[in-house]
Design a protein around this motif. Structure first.
Motif, PDB file in Angstrom:
ATOM      1  N   GLY A  29       0.782  -1.234   0.000  1.00 12.44           N
ATOM      2  CA  GLY A  29       0.000   0.000   0.000  1.00 12.44           C
ATOM      3  C   GLY A  29       0.806   1.272   0.000  1.00 12.44           C
ATOM      4  O   GLY A  29       0.240   2.369   0.075  1.00 12.44           O
ATOM      5  N   VAL A  30       2.134   1.158  -0.076  1.00  6.99           N
ATOM      6  CA  VAL A  30       2.994   2.337  -0.109  1.00  6.99           C
ATOM      7  C   VAL A  30       2.984   2.942  -1.510  1.00  6.99           C
ATOM      8  O   VAL A  30       3.060   2.226  -2.508  1.00  6.99           O
ATOM      9  CB  VAL A  30       4.438   1.967   0.283  1.00  6.99           C
ATOM     10  CG1 VAL A  30       5.375   3.156   0.128  1.00  6.99           C
ATOM     11  CG2 VAL A  30       4.483   1.430   1.706  1.00  6.99           C
ATOM     12  N   THR A  31       2.887   4.261  -1.596  1.00  5.97           N
ATOM     13  CA  THR A  31       3.116   4.955  -2.863  1.00  5.97           C
ATOM     14  C   THR A  31       4.617   5.063  -3.055  1.00  5.97           C
ATOM     15  O   THR A  31       5.326   5.580  -2.179  1.00  5.97           O
ATOM     16  CB  THR A  31       2.501   6.359  -2.847  1.00  5.97           C
ATOM     17  OG1 THR A  31       1.076   6.236  -2.720  1.00  5.97           O
ATOM     18  CG2 THR A  31       2.820   7.110  -4.131  1.00  5.97           C
ATOM     19  N   VAL A  32       5.125   4.569  -4.172  1.00  3.32           N
ATOM     20  CA  VAL A  32       6.570   4.523  -4.373  1.00  3.32           C
ATOM     21  C   VAL A  32       6.983   5.497  -5.475  1.00  3.32           C
ATOM     22  O   VAL A  32       6.415   5.497  -6.567  1.00  3.32           O
ATOM     23  CB  VAL A  32       7.059   3.098  -4.692  1.00  3.32           C
ATOM     24  CG1 VAL A  32       6.929   2.201  -3.478  1.00  3.32           C
ATOM     25  CG2 VAL A  32       6.312   2.486  -5.859  1.00  3.32           C
ATOM     26  N   ILE A  33       7.972   6.306  -5.151  1.00  5.60           N
ATOM     27  CA  ILE A  33       8.599   7.180  -6.132  1.00  5.60           C
ATOM     28  C   ILE A  33       9.935   6.549  -6.489  1.00  5.60           C
ATOM     29  O   ILE A  33      10.807   6.383  -5.632  1.00  5.60           O
ATOM     30  CB  ILE A  33       8.791   8.609  -5.591  1.00  5.60           C
ATOM     31  CG1 ILE A  33       7.461   9.153  -5.050  1.00  5.60           C
ATOM     32  CG2 ILE A  33       9.360   9.496  -6.684  1.00  5.60           C
ATOM     33  CD1 ILE A  33       6.331   9.206  -6.072  1.00  5.60           C
ATOM     34  N   ILE A  34      10.052   6.170  -7.746  1.00  6.55           N
ATOM     35  CA  ILE A  34      11.184   5.392  -8.230  1.00  6.55           C
ATOM     36  C   ILE A  34      12.197   6.333  -8.866  1.00  6.55           C
ATOM     37  O   ILE A  34      11.889   7.017  -9.842  1.00  6.55           O
ATOM     38  CB  ILE A  34      10.690   4.357  -9.257  1.00  6.55           C
ATOM     39  CG1 ILE A  34       9.775   3.339  -8.581  1.00  6.55           C
ATOM     40  CG2 ILE A  34      11.852   3.677  -9.973  1.00  6.55           C
ATOM     41  CD1 ILE A  34       8.919   2.578  -9.547  1.00  6.55           C
ATOM     42  N   HIS A  35      13.390   6.347  -8.315  1.00  5.06           N
ATOM     43  CA  HIS A  35      14.463   7.139  -8.923  1.00  5.06           C
ATOM     44  C   HIS A  35      15.245   6.282  -9.915  1.00  5.06           C
ATOM     45  O   HIS A  35      15.472   5.096  -9.688  1.00  5.06           O
ATOM     46  CB  HIS A  35      15.432   7.659  -7.863  1.00  5.06           C
ATOM     47  CG  HIS A  35      16.778   8.006  -8.436  1.00  5.06           C
ATOM     48  ND1 HIS A  35      17.848   7.129  -8.364  1.00  5.06           N
ATOM     49  CD2 HIS A  35      17.214   9.080  -9.134  1.00  5.06           C
ATOM     50  CE1 HIS A  35      18.901   7.668  -8.973  1.00  5.06           C
ATOM     51  NE2 HIS A  35      18.539   8.843  -9.448  1.00  5.06           N
ATOM     52  N   TYR A  36      15.646   6.920 -11.005  1.00  7.69           N
ATOM     53  CA  TYR A  36      16.558   6.257 -11.946  1.00  7.69           C
ATOM     54  C   TYR A  36      17.576   7.271 -12.422  1.00  7.69           C
ATOM     55  O   TYR A  36      17.350   8.486 -12.384  1.00  7.69           O
ATOM     56  CB  TYR A  36      15.792   5.659 -13.133  1.00  7.69           C
ATOM     57  CG  TYR A  36      15.167   6.675 -14.068  1.00  7.69           C
ATOM     58  CD1 TYR A  36      15.807   7.051 -15.243  1.00  7.69           C
ATOM     59  CD2 TYR A  36      13.934   7.262 -13.783  1.00  7.69           C
ATOM     60  CE1 TYR A  36      15.230   7.986 -16.109  1.00  7.69           C
ATOM     61  CE2 TYR A  36      13.362   8.190 -14.635  1.00  7.69           C
ATOM     62  CZ  TYR A  36      14.013   8.541 -15.790  1.00  7.69           C
ATOM     63  OH  TYR A  36      13.462   9.470 -16.643  1.00  7.69           O
ATOM     64  N   GLY A  37      18.716   6.749 -12.868  1.00  8.11           N
ATOM     65  CA  GLY A  37      19.770   7.622 -13.338  1.00  8.11           C
ATOM     66  C   GLY A  37      19.795   7.808 -14.833  1.00  8.11           C
ATOM     67  O   GLY A  37      20.048   8.907 -15.327  1.00  8.11           O
ATOM     68  N   SER A  38      19.507   6.725 -15.581  1.00 12.06           N
ATOM     69  CA  SER A  38      19.604   6.830 -17.038  1.00 12.06           C
ATOM     70  C   SER A  38      18.574   6.006 -17.797  1.00 12.06           C
ATOM     71  O   SER A  38      18.192   6.379 -18.900  1.00 12.06           O
ATOM     72  CB  SER A  38      21.014   6.413 -17.501  1.00 12.06           C
ATOM     73  OG  SER A  38      21.306   5.086 -17.093  1.00 12.06           O
ATOM     74  N   ASP A  39      18.120   4.895 -17.230  1.00 15.99           N
ATOM     75  CA  ASP A  39      17.257   3.970 -17.977  1.00 15.99           C
ATOM     76  C   ASP A  39      15.783   4.322 -17.777  1.00 15.99           C
ATOM     77  O   ASP A  39      15.083   3.738 -16.946  1.00 15.99           O
ATOM     78  CB  ASP A  39      17.530   2.533 -17.544  1.00 15.99           C
ATOM     79  CG  ASP A  39      16.987   1.511 -18.534  1.00 15.99           C
ATOM     80  OD1 ASP A  39      16.070   1.861 -19.303  1.00 15.99           O
ATOM     81  OD2 ASP A  39      17.481   0.367 -18.538  1.00 15.99           O
ATOM     82  N   CYS A  40      15.320   5.272 -18.568  1.00 13.87           N
ATOM     83  CA  CYS A  40      13.931   5.736 -18.458  1.00 13.87           C
ATOM     84  C   CYS A  40      12.939   4.620 -18.749  1.00 13.87           C
ATOM     85  O   CYS A  40      11.930   4.485 -18.068  1.00 13.87           O
ATOM     86  CB  CYS A  40      13.722   6.915 -19.401  1.00 13.87           C
ATOM     87  SG  CYS A  40      12.039   7.568 -19.418  1.00 13.87           S
TER      88      CYS A  40
END
Length: 254
Positions: A29-40
């Protein structure tokens, strides 16, 4: 801290352990904000999978090797919450992004060393610095370390140095933020079959067998195994655990 309705920021979450953590937290149930560096594309795929399963997620990009990367990341995080219609604030931070340029001391270049320090050591420090004013009391911080900080692996010496620093950071930060009810822990895997290890683990059956046989369980842990431990550490059940390094190596080199 109940996970339902909470917000998590996970660095390096487009693939591997980070993606597995994103899926595991979203499932609770957590809203997750996913960080990425290059692989959109990979980050978008994780978001699509989570939303298809009824979860909420968004992806944000920042180059954490740059000195201004952490500040940019948290600005993007704020914007992502605005786009999702969620009040700004943070409950869970997972510092997962990292790099491992293998090499014994004779072969490590200054560029290798600087990249290890920039992404594995400096970035988590300043991401956390930027995140803490946004974090609600009772929050959770989980840093991804490595079994290499416990046992000697000369072939990854500069990488291991940065992970040793992360474990010191974990203990010290736990003391610094404990009065706010925020817990800080680290999880230390051994070799995991991810893209980071693909060049030696997936292409060399002998190396894979040797890595498995160096563990008490005679098998390698998976990204999902690590994600399950992180999901436990951010739950109410782990509220009394802080300043600890959880060994998740399947008993490597006991």
């Amino acid at each position: 801290m109940h996970t339902t309705g909470r917000v998590a920021l996970i660095t390096g979450a487009s693939r591997g352990i980070g993606a597995a953590i994103a899926h595991a937290l979203a499932a609770t149930g957590v809203t997750v904000i996913i960080h990425y560096g290059s692989d959109c594309a990979a980050a978008a795929a994780v978001v699509d999978d989570i939303t298809a399963d009824g979860g909420r997620a968004a992806a944000v990009r920042a180059d954490l090797t740059r000195p201004d990367g952490p500040a940019e990341l948290l600005q993007q995080f704020d914007c992502a919450l605005d786009d999702l219609g969620i009040d700004r604030g943070l409950d869970i931070l997972v510092n997962n992004a990292g790099i491992n340029r293998r090499g014994a001391i004779a072969h490590v270049t200054a560029d290798d060393f600087d990249h290890h320090v920039a992404l594995n050591q400096r970035a988590p420090f300043f991401v956390t610095q930027q995140a803490l004013p946004r974090m609600r009391n009772g929050g959770r911080i989980v840093n991804i370390s490595s079994g290499s900080a416990r046992y000697a692996r000369p072939e990854v010496i500069s990488y291991a140095m940065t992970k040793g620093a992360i474990e010191v950071f974990t203990r010290t930060l736990a003391a610094a933020v404990g009065e706010r009810g925020i817990t800080v822990n680290a999880v230390a895997p051994a070799a995991i079959d991810t893209d980071m290890n693909a060049h030696w683990l997936r292409r060399n059956d002998q190396a894979r067998t040797a890595a498995a046989l160096s563990t008490a369980l005679r098998t390698l842990a998976t990204a999902a195994d690590i994600a399950n431990i992180v999901a436990f550490l951010v739950s109410d059940a782990a509220g009394a655990i802080t300043g600890q390094v959880i060994d998740a190596t399947n008993g490597n080199r006991l």
